[in-house]
Write an enzyme that holds these catalytic residues in place. Structure first.
Site, PDB file in Angstrom:
ATOM      1  N   ARG A   1      22.247   5.351  28.159  1.00  0.00           N
ATOM      2  CA  ARG A   1      21.011   4.855  27.533  1.00  0.00           C
ATOM      3  C   ARG A   1      19.790   5.640  27.982  1.00  0.00           C
TER       4      ARG A   1
ATOM      5  N   GLY B   1      42.099   1.198  15.400  1.00  0.00           N
ATOM      6  CA  GLY B   1      42.346  -0.232  15.205  1.00  0.00           C
ATOM      7  C   GLY B   1      42.530  -0.864  16.573  1.00  0.00           C
TER       8      GLY B   1
ATOM      9  N   GLY C   1      32.315   7.058  29.362  1.00  0.00           N
ATOM     10  CA  GLY C   1      33.178   5.881  29.479  1.00  0.00           C
ATOM     11  C   GLY C   1      34.599   6.278  29.836  1.00  0.00           C
TER      12      GLY C   1
ATOM     13  N   GLY D   1      36.122   6.268  32.694  1.00  0.00           N
ATOM     14  CA  GLY D   1      36.718   5.666  33.891  1.00  0.00           C
ATOM     15  C   GLY D   1      37.696   4.547  33.601  1.00  0.00           C
TER      16      GLY D   1
ATOM     17  N   TYR E   1      35.196  -1.012  11.320  1.00  0.00           N
ATOM     18  CA  TYR E   1      34.086  -1.806  10.759  1.00  0.00           C
ATOM     19  C   TYR E   1      32.776  -1.012  10.738  1.00  0.00           C
TER      20      TYR E   1
ATOM     21  N   ARG F   1      36.109  -9.129  26.226  1.00  0.00           N
ATOM     22  CA  ARG F   1      34.847  -9.430  25.533  1.00  0.00           C
ATOM     23  C   ARG F   1      35.027  -9.847  24.076  1.00  0.00           C
TER      24      ARG F   1
ATOM     25  N   LYS G   1      27.833   1.466  15.292  1.00  0.00           N
ATOM     26  CA  LYS G   1      28.949   2.373  14.977  1.00  0.00           C
ATOM     27  C   LYS G   1      28.736   3.022  13.604  1.00  0.00           C
TER      28      LYS G   1
ATOM     29  N   PHE H   1      30.419  -7.446  22.487  1.00  0.00           N
ATOM     30  CA  PHE H   1      30.970  -8.775  22.741  1.00  0.00           C
ATOM     31  C   PHE H   1      30.837  -9.574  21.455  1.00  0.00           C
TER      32      PHE H   1
ATOM     33  N   SER I   1      19.831 -12.811  21.730  1.00  0.00           N
ATOM     34  CA  SER I   1      18.421 -12.506  21.991  1.00  0.00           C
ATOM     35  C   SER I   1      18.151 -11.096  21.465  1.00  0.00           C
TER      36      SER I   1
HETATM   37  C1  HXC Z   1      25.308 -13.462  24.139  1.00  0.00           C
HETATM   38  C2  HXC Z   1      24.975 -11.893  25.801  1.00  0.00           C
HETATM   39  C3  HXC Z   1      26.372 -11.905  26.124  1.00  0.00           C
HETATM   40  C4  HXC Z   1      27.217 -12.804  25.381  1.00  0.00           C
HETATM   41  C5  HXC Z   1      25.376 -10.491  27.443  1.00  0.00           C
HETATM   42  N1  HXC Z   1      24.430 -11.004  26.651  1.00  0.00           N
HETATM   43  N2  HXC Z   1      26.569 -11.025  27.144  1.00  0.00           N
HETATM   44  N3  HXC Z   1      24.452 -12.639  24.823  1.00  0.00           N
HETATM   45  N4  HXC Z   1      26.641 -13.526  24.396  1.00  0.00           N
HETATM   46  N5  HXC Z   1      28.517 -12.856  25.608  1.00  0.00           N
HETATM   47  C6  HXC Z   1      22.999 -10.685  26.681  1.00  0.00           C
HETATM   48  C7  HXC Z   1      22.355 -10.950  28.020  1.00  0.00           C
HETATM   49  O1  HXC Z   1      22.012 -12.314  28.196  1.00  0.00           O
HETATM   50  C8  HXC Z   1      21.135 -10.047  27.941  1.00  0.00           C
HETATM   51  O2  HXC Z   1      20.133 -10.586  27.134  1.00  0.00           O
HETATM   52  C9  HXC Z   1      21.667  -8.822  27.198  1.00  0.00           C
HETATM   53  O3  HXC Z   1      22.819  -9.292  26.475  1.00  0.00           O
HETATM   54  C10 HXC Z   1      22.092  -7.706  28.124  1.00  0.00           C
HETATM   55  O4  HXC Z   1      23.057  -8.211  29.035  1.00  0.00           O
HETATM   56  P1  HXC Z   1      23.277  -7.578  30.478  1.00  0.00           P
HETATM   57  O5  HXC Z   1      24.427  -8.282  31.092  1.00  0.00           O
HETATM   58  O6  HXC Z   1      21.965  -7.536  31.211  1.00  0.00           O
HETATM   59  O7  HXC Z   1      23.599  -6.067  30.057  1.00  0.00           O
HETATM   60  P2  HXC Z   1      24.406  -4.935  30.784  1.00  0.00           P
HETATM   61  O8  HXC Z   1      24.587  -5.248  32.251  1.00  0.00           O
HETATM   62  O9  HXC Z   1      23.764  -3.690  30.379  1.00  0.00           O
HETATM   63  O10 HXC Z   1      25.899  -5.055  30.129  1.00  0.00           O
HETATM   64  C11 HXC Z   1      26.128  -4.643  28.806  1.00  0.00           C
HETATM   65  C12 HXC Z   1      27.176  -5.514  28.112  1.00  0.00           C
HETATM   66  C13 HXC Z   1      28.460  -5.665  28.969  1.00  0.00           C
HETATM   67  C14 HXC Z   1      27.452  -4.895  26.762  1.00  0.00           C
HETATM   68  C15 HXC Z   1      26.575  -6.921  27.918  1.00  0.00           C
HETATM   69  O11 HXC Z   1      29.419  -6.458  28.277  1.00  0.00           O
HETATM   70  C16 HXC Z   1      29.052  -4.312  29.305  1.00  0.00           C
HETATM   71  O12 HXC Z   1      28.719  -3.741  30.342  1.00  0.00           O
HETATM   72  N6  HXC Z   1      29.966  -3.785  28.430  1.00  0.00           N
HETATM   73  C17 HXC Z   1      30.553  -2.449  28.617  1.00  0.00           C
HETATM   74  C18 HXC Z   1      31.985  -2.370  28.212  1.00  0.00           C
HETATM   75  C19 HXC Z   1      32.360  -2.965  26.898  1.00  0.00           C
HETATM   76  O13 HXC Z   1      31.592  -3.740  26.285  1.00  0.00           O
HETATM   77  N7  HXC Z   1      33.568  -2.595  26.416  1.00  0.00           N
HETATM   78  C20 HXC Z   1      34.077  -3.117  25.184  1.00  0.00           C
HETATM   79  C21 HXC Z   1      33.981  -2.076  24.123  1.00  0.00           C
HETATM   80  S1  HXC Z   1      35.029  -2.616  22.889  1.00  0.00           S
HETATM   81  P3  HXC Z   1      18.835 -11.387  27.722  1.00  0.00           P
HETATM   82  O14 HXC Z   1      18.005 -11.695  26.539  1.00  0.00           O
HETATM   83  O15 HXC Z   1      19.383 -12.609  28.396  1.00  0.00           O
HETATM   84  O16 HXC Z   1      18.173 -10.439  28.684  1.00  0.00           O
HETATM   85  C22 HXC Z   1      34.607  -2.072  21.400  1.00  0.00           C
HETATM   86  C23 HXC Z   1      35.753  -2.318  20.448  1.00  0.00           C
HETATM   87  C24 HXC Z   1      35.448  -2.352  19.010  1.00  0.00           C
HETATM   88  O17 HXC Z   1      33.563  -1.551  21.183  1.00  0.00           O
HETATM   89  C25 HXC Z   1      36.572  -2.721  18.077  1.00  0.00           C
HETATM   90  C26 HXC Z   1      37.733  -3.518  18.601  1.00  0.00           C
HETATM   91  C27 HXC Z   1      38.863  -3.762  17.651  1.00  0.00           C
HETATM   92  P1  NAP Z   2      36.167  -0.078  27.852  1.00  0.00           P
HETATM   93  O1  NAP Z   2      37.281   0.205  28.803  1.00  0.00           O
HETATM   94  O2  NAP Z   2      35.282  -1.235  28.136  1.00  0.00           O
HETATM   95  O3  NAP Z   2      35.338   1.239  27.689  1.00  0.00           O
HETATM   96  C1  NAP Z   2      33.955   1.303  27.557  1.00  0.00           C
HETATM   97  C2  NAP Z   2      33.442   2.301  28.564  1.00  0.00           C
HETATM   98  O4  NAP Z   2      32.076   2.533  28.317  1.00  0.00           O
HETATM   99  C3  NAP Z   2      33.591   1.830  30.001  1.00  0.00           C
HETATM  100  O5  NAP Z   2      34.259   2.814  30.741  1.00  0.00           O
HETATM  101  C4  NAP Z   2      32.144   1.678  30.490  1.00  0.00           C
HETATM  102  O6  NAP Z   2      32.031   2.077  31.857  1.00  0.00           O
HETATM  103  C5  NAP Z   2      31.403   2.625  29.569  1.00  0.00           C
HETATM  104  N1  NAP Z   2      30.016   2.253  29.386  1.00  0.00           N
HETATM  105  C6  NAP Z   2      29.515   1.063  28.965  1.00  0.00           C
HETATM  106  N2  NAP Z   2      28.182   1.084  28.956  1.00  0.00           N
HETATM  107  C7  NAP Z   2      27.815   2.320  29.384  1.00  0.00           C
HETATM  108  C8  NAP Z   2      26.571   2.951  29.582  1.00  0.00           C
HETATM  109  N3  NAP Z   2      25.423   2.322  29.355  1.00  0.00           N
HETATM  110  N4  NAP Z   2      26.570   4.244  30.029  1.00  0.00           N
HETATM  111  C9  NAP Z   2      27.717   4.884  30.268  1.00  0.00           C
HETATM  112  N5  NAP Z   2      28.930   4.342  30.091  1.00  0.00           N
HETATM  113  C10 NAP Z   2      28.981   3.068  29.656  1.00  0.00           C
HETATM  114  O7  NAP Z   2      36.730  -0.337  26.353  1.00  0.00           O
HETATM  115  P2  NAP Z   2      37.699   0.543  25.431  1.00  0.00           P
HETATM  116  O8  NAP Z   2      38.480  -0.415  24.613  1.00  0.00           O
HETATM  117  O9  NAP Z   2      38.407   1.586  26.212  1.00  0.00           O
HETATM  118  O10 NAP Z   2      36.642   1.243  24.442  1.00  0.00           O
HETATM  119  C11 NAP Z   2      36.508   2.652  24.372  1.00  0.00           C
HETATM  120  C12 NAP Z   2      35.975   3.051  23.009  1.00  0.00           C
HETATM  121  O11 NAP Z   2      36.900   2.720  21.991  1.00  0.00           O
HETATM  122  C13 NAP Z   2      34.664   2.387  22.611  1.00  0.00           C
HETATM  123  O12 NAP Z   2      33.846   3.302  21.907  1.00  0.00           O
HETATM  124  C14 NAP Z   2      35.108   1.295  21.668  1.00  0.00           C
HETATM  125  O13 NAP Z   2      34.097   0.903  20.765  1.00  0.00           O
HETATM  126  C15 NAP Z   2      36.243   2.005  20.967  1.00  0.00           C
HETATM  127  N6  NAP Z   2      37.200   1.146  20.289  1.00  0.00           N
HETATM  128  C16 NAP Z   2      38.086   0.425  21.015  1.00  0.00           C
HETATM  129  C17 NAP Z   2      39.028  -0.335  20.350  1.00  0.00           C
HETATM  130  C18 NAP Z   2      40.072  -1.117  21.093  1.00  0.00           C
HETATM  131  O14 NAP Z   2      40.875  -1.791  20.466  1.00  0.00           O
HETATM  132  N7  NAP Z   2      40.129  -1.038  22.408  1.00  0.00           N
HETATM  133  C19 NAP Z   2      39.030  -0.384  18.950  1.00  0.00           C
HETATM  134  C20 NAP Z   2      38.075   0.357  18.245  1.00  0.00           C
HETATM  135  C21 NAP Z   2      37.170   1.131  18.931  1.00  0.00           C
HETATM  136  P3  NAP Z   2      30.999   1.422  32.905  1.00  0.00           P
HETATM  137  O15 NAP Z   2      31.110  -0.049  32.740  1.00  0.00           O
HETATM  138  O16 NAP Z   2      31.459   1.941  34.229  1.00  0.00           O
HETATM  139  O17 NAP Z   2      29.654   1.971  32.552  1.00  0.00           O
END
Ligand code: HXC
Ligand code: NAP
Length: 293
Positions: free
Chosen positions: A74, A197, A21, A23, A155, A207, A170, A104, A112
């Site tokens: 994955r 945090g 991740g 990028g 969390y 998200r 996590k 999200f 689902s």
């Molecule tokens: C309900 C949802 C949904 C939503 C997707 N789905 N978004 N369900 N509410 N908002 C469902 C879809 O309908 C599908 O189920 C399944 O989830 C998979 O979705 P896809 O879009 O096919 O998956 P994919 O393309 O692999 O994308 C994965 C993703 C996407 C997690 C959904 O958001 C993503 O690419 N995220 C990567 C980056 C990211 O999330 N960064 C944030 C990290 S922040 P069905 O049943 O319809 O097939 C973090 C911070 C923590 O961790 C702490 C912060 C303080």
């Molecule tokens: P982000 O920019 O969305 O980073 C998530 C990264 O994961 C993206 O670069 C994404 O790249 C990659 N990724 C997602 N699915 C992947 C997959 N299947 N295979 C390989 N790479 C994948 O969000 P961020 O806030 O920087 O989060 C980074 C880390 O910090 C995460 O572990 C998150 O849980 C943690 N964190 C963030 C916060 C915050 O406040 N931002 C707080 C607590 C913890 P692609 O989409 O190109 O695959």
């Protein structure tokens, strides 16, 4: 706020670090600082175009070498290919930073089975895939002085409503960190975690705080220090934990959240809302009770 760069020049020279991740967001910020400190860095994720752009940008900014490698964490075969790619370019790999994540907000009953699985697969299975592939490689090649740094959240131990798959995954990553810190120490591997945090990134904020939730739920207000984190603050901690300066730190999770989770936890922390001038009155009431009983 203090955002000076912490470690001395060249502190990571000779180390090769793979950042999943890498990028975007926090992975990109940490990668940039590792490059500035002299490390070779491979950044990996699903989106090769994004990785190539980031690698080019970081190389120009730091004069370091940044290798973009496509890999969906994955998929174990892709992880093995990614490791092979990094080894072909750099010869050895010393550090794995498991930073990739998916998340999200959603009421759990709306999810689902596949939605729940998707988060678990990226966060927990992805971290397991990378950890197992890199760990086996280091054991097979008898390479020591290696380390794995996992990005979790606070969390992971408190749990959190509305992000249940992420909290569940996590928590698993944290258990893996602590378990392997003991089991694989004999191979010269260290395992640590960081629990950040709120550090604003597009990936997380789009998200977790979509639309006007950003204004409604100002994350800074949840933090005793009354602000969100700066990316360099996290990068400083990550650089320390992957450097040899932290050679005796193993199995630790370090929270960097301005006190956010403790503010939510302490039973009487809400008394913060009591205005200063009311304390005289409250104290008098308490004292009055004491003399009567
Ligand atoms: C309900 C949802 C949904 C939503 C997707 N789905 N978004 N369900 N509410 N908002 C469902 C879809 O309908 C599908 O189920 C399944 O989830 C998979 O979705 P896809 O879009 O096919 O998956 P994919 O393309 O692999 O994308 C994965 C993703 C996407 C997690 C959904 O958001 C993503 O690419 N995220 C990567 C980056 C990211 O999330 N960064 C944030 C990290 S922040 P069905 O049943 O319809 O097939 C973090 C911070 C923590 O961790 C702490 C912060 C303080
Ligand atoms: P982000 O920019 O969305 O980073 C998530 C990264 O994961 C993206 O670069 C994404 O790249 C990659 N990724 C997602 N699915 C992947 C997959 N299947 N295979 C390989 N790479 C994948 O969000 P961020 O806030 O920087 O989060 C980074 C880390 O910090 C995460 O572990 C998150 O849980 C943690 N964190 C963030 C916060 C915050 O406040 N931002 C707080 C607590 C913890 P692609 O989409 O190109 O695959």
């Amino acid at each position: 706020m203090y955002t000076q760069k912490m470690l001395r020049d060249g502190a990571l020279k000779g180390k090769t670090i793979v950042v999943t991740g890498g990028g975007s967001g926090l992975g990109k910020a940490m990668s940039k600082y590792f490059l500035e400190l002299g490390a070779n860095v491979a950044i990996t994720s699903r989106n090769l175009e994004k990785l190539k752009n980031t690698a080019k940008e970081l190389e120009q900014e730091t004069n370091g070498i940044c290798l973009p490698l496509q890999c969906d964490v994955r998929n174990y075969d892709e992880v093995e290919e990614m490791l092979k790619g990094a080894l072909e370019k750099f010869g050895t790999v010393d550090v794995l930073l498991n930073n990739a994540a998916g998340n999200f907000i959603s009421p759990t009953e709306r999810l689902s089975a596949n939605a729940f699985d998707t988060i678990i697969d990226i966060v927990l299975k992805g971290t397991k895939n990378c950890t197992l592939a890199f760990g086996k490689h280091w054991i097979d090649t008898k390479q020591s002085n290696t380390s794995i740094l996992n990005i979790v959240t606070t969390y992971a131990w408190t749990g959190s409503a509305y992000v249940v798959p992420s909290a569940t995954a996590k928590a698993g990553v944290l258990a893996m960190t602590r378990s392997l810190a003991v089991e694989w120490a004999k191979y010269g591997m260290r395992f640590n975690a960081i629990a950040p945090g709120p550090f604003p990134t597009k990936g997380a904020w789009d998200r977790l705080l979509p639309g006007d939730l950003k204004e409604k739920f100002d994350m800074a207000k949840k933090v005793p220090l009354n602000r969100v984190g700066e990316h360099q603050e996290l990068a400083n901690l990550a650089a320390y934990l992957v450097s040899d300066f932290s050679a005796y730190v193993n199995g630790e999770v370090i929270t960097i959240d301005g006190g956010e989770w403790l503010k939510g936890a302490g039973q009487f922390n809400l008394l913060e809302e009591i205005p200063e001038e009311m304390w005289d009155q409250l104290e008098a009431m308490i004292r009055a009770k004491k003399t009567k009983s």
